[in-house]
Design an enzyme around this catalytic site. Structure first.
Site, PDB file in Angstrom:
ATOM      1  N   ASP A 123       0.793  -1.418   0.121  1.00 17.05           N
ATOM      2  CA  ASP A 123       0.004   0.050   0.176  1.00 17.05           C
ATOM      3  C   ASP A 123       0.968   1.381  -0.089  1.00 17.05           C
ATOM      4  O   ASP A 123       0.399   2.193  -0.743  1.00 17.05           O
ATOM      5  CB  ASP A 123      -1.005   0.018   1.275  1.00 17.05           C
ATOM      6  CG  ASP A 123      -0.164  -0.228   2.627  1.00 17.05           C
ATOM      7  OD1 ASP A 123       0.867  -0.564   2.509  1.00 17.05           O
ATOM      8  OD2 ASP A 123      -0.929  -0.183   3.707  1.00 17.05           O
TER       9      ASP A 123
ATOM     10  N   ASP B 216       7.193   3.458   3.104  1.00 18.06           N
ATOM     11  CA  ASP B 216       7.739   4.544   3.746  1.00 18.06           C
ATOM     12  C   ASP B 216       9.306   4.649   3.784  1.00 18.06           C
ATOM     13  O   ASP B 216      10.100   5.113   2.989  1.00 18.06           O
ATOM     14  CB  ASP B 216       7.127   4.685   5.213  1.00 18.06           C
ATOM     15  CG  ASP B 216       7.284   5.654   6.149  1.00 18.06           C
ATOM     16  OD1 ASP B 216       6.415   6.482   6.169  1.00 18.06           O
ATOM     17  OD2 ASP B 216       8.550   5.580   6.764  1.00 18.06           O
TER      18      ASP B 216
ATOM     19  N   ARG C 213      -9.180   2.342   7.845  1.00 20.42           N
ATOM     20  CA  ARG C 213      -8.989   1.451   6.595  1.00 20.42           C
ATOM     21  C   ARG C 213     -10.248   1.324   5.688  1.00 20.42           C
ATOM     22  O   ARG C 213     -10.055   1.141   4.529  1.00 20.42           O
ATOM     23  CB  ARG C 213      -8.963   0.006   7.011  1.00 20.42           C
ATOM     24  CG  ARG C 213      -7.364  -0.180   7.557  1.00 20.42           C
ATOM     25  CD  ARG C 213      -7.113  -1.809   7.605  1.00 20.42           C
ATOM     26  NE  ARG C 213      -6.195  -2.145   8.646  1.00 20.42           N
ATOM     27  CZ  ARG C 213      -4.955  -2.167   8.467  1.00 20.42           C
ATOM     28  NH1 ARG C 213      -4.237  -1.494   7.612  1.00 20.42           N
ATOM     29  NH2 ARG C 213      -4.091  -2.444   9.461  1.00 20.42           N
TER      30      ARG C 213
HETATM   31  P1  IMP Z   1       7.818   0.958   5.913  1.00 20.84           P
HETATM   32  O1  IMP Z   1       8.645  -0.491   6.178  1.00 20.84           O
HETATM   33  O2  IMP Z   1       8.729   2.002   6.542  1.00 20.84           O
HETATM   34  O3  IMP Z   1       8.162   1.065   4.259  1.00 20.84           O
HETATM   35  O4  IMP Z   1       6.467   1.009   6.166  1.00 20.84           O
HETATM   36  C1  IMP Z   1       5.715   0.298   5.448  1.00 20.84           C
HETATM   37  C2  IMP Z   1       4.507  -0.049   6.255  1.00 20.84           C
HETATM   38  O5  IMP Z   1       4.296   0.900   7.313  1.00 20.84           O
HETATM   39  C3  IMP Z   1       3.392   0.223   5.414  1.00 20.84           C
HETATM   40  O6  IMP Z   1       3.000  -1.275   4.868  1.00 20.84           O
HETATM   41  C4  IMP Z   1       2.146   0.697   6.449  1.00 20.84           C
HETATM   42  O7  IMP Z   1       1.509  -0.601   6.987  1.00 20.84           O
HETATM   43  C5  IMP Z   1       2.859   1.349   7.347  1.00 20.84           C
HETATM   44  N1  IMP Z   1       2.941   2.825   7.021  1.00 20.84           N
HETATM   45  C6  IMP Z   1       4.160   3.483   6.600  1.00 20.84           C
HETATM   46  N2  IMP Z   1       3.435   4.860   6.117  1.00 20.84           N
HETATM   47  C7  IMP Z   1       2.215   4.922   6.857  1.00 20.84           C
HETATM   48  C8  IMP Z   1       1.301   5.742   6.545  1.00 20.84           C
HETATM   49  O8  IMP Z   1       1.643   7.206   6.197  1.00 20.84           O
HETATM   50  N3  IMP Z   1       0.077   5.578   7.111  1.00 20.84           N
HETATM   51  C9  IMP Z   1      -0.288   4.323   7.308  1.00 20.84           C
HETATM   52  N4  IMP Z   1       0.639   3.377   7.361  1.00 20.84           N
HETATM   53  C10 IMP Z   1       1.877   3.547   7.111  1.00 20.84           C
END
Ligand code: IMP
Length: 176
Positions: A101, A104, A166
Site C-alpha cells: 500500500d 515509507d 482502513r
Molecule cells: P516501511 O517499512 O517504513 O516502508 O513502512 C511500511 C508499512 O508501514 C506500510 O505497509 C504501512 O503498513 C505502514 N505505514 C507507513 N507509512 C504509513 C502511513 O503514512 N500511514 C499508514 N501506514 C503507514
C-alpha cells in the site's frame, strides 16, 4: 475532515484521483506482462483495497496471493528474525509482483524482497500505491510507483491509524 482516535485528518486524495493512479498502474502492468500470467503478492493488511481495485483493471490473466511479514526475536546472535506468513502457493517459475500500500522507509518491502530473492521465481517486481521519497532512500528498485507523496502520515483506502480508517474511500493526511 475525519477524526480517528485522538487525531484529525484532512483530505489528501479523492476517490477519482486514487482511481486514476490505480488505472495508470494497471495500464503499465497490462502492457509489461502481456502474454504472461503474473502472480500478485499483496502485503497485508493495508494493500487489500488497492489490490482489489487494481485486479479489476487488469485485463491479462493473473493470480493472487497475500502475505504478511512477521518479526520475532531470535537468539542473541540472530537478533530480529523475519518470516513470511501466509504464502499458500509456490512461486516457482512465476512472474511475481509484490504489492504494498505504501513504502515509507522501505524496511518492510526490503525484508520481503530479501526473503523472496532465493525463491525460484521467473521474475520479481515490486509495486506500491504510494511512496515517500523523502524517507525512502532508494535502497532497492521499486518497479511500479502509483504516486510519490510528502513525508506525511496518511490513512484511508486500506491504510490505518492504529487499526482505524482502513474503510475510508478517500485518503486523508494527518492535520498538523
Ligand atoms: P516501511 O517499512 O517504513 O516502508 O513502512 C511500511 C508499512 O508501514 C506500510 O505497509 C504501512 O503498513 C505502514 N505505514 C507507513 N507509512 C504509513 C502511513 O503514512 N500511514 C499508514 N501506514 C503507514
Amino acid at each position: 475532515m475525519v477524526k480517528l482516535h485522538d487525531k484529525t485528518f484532512s483530505h489528501f486524495l479523492t476517490e477519482d484521483e486514487i482511481d486514476t493512479i490505480v488505472q495508470e498502474l494497471a495500464d503499465r502492468i497490462n502492457k509489461d506482462y502481456t502474454g504472461k500470467q503474473p502472480l500478485l503478492l499483496g502485503v497485508l493488511n493495508g494493500s487489500f483495497m488497492f489490490i482489489s481495485d487494481l485486479m479489476k483493471k487488469l485485463t491479462i490473466d493473473c493470480e493472487l496471493s497475500f502475505i504478511k511479514l512477521a518479526s520475532y526475536s531470535g537468539t542473541e546472535s540472530q537478533g530480529e528474525v523475519n518470516e513470511l506468513i501466509g504464502l499458500s502457493t509456490t512461486l516457482d517459475n512465476k512472474d511475481v509482483i509484490v504489492l504494498e500500500d505504501i513504502i515509507d522507509t522501505g524496511n518492510t518491502v526490503g525484508k520481503i524482497f530479501e526473503l523472496l530473492k532465493d525463491e525460484k521465481t521467473k521474475s520479481l517486481a515490486i509495486g506500491t500505491l504510494l511512496l515517500k521519497p523523502d524517507v525512502f532512500k532508494d535502497q532497492f528498485k521499486v518497479d511500479y510507483i502509483g504516486q510519490e507523496i510528502p513525508d506525511a502520515f496518511v490513512v484511508g483506502y486500506g491504510l490505518d491509524y492504529d487499526q482505524l480508517g482502513r474503510n475510508l474511500k478517500e485518503i486523508y493526511q494527518l492535520s498538523s
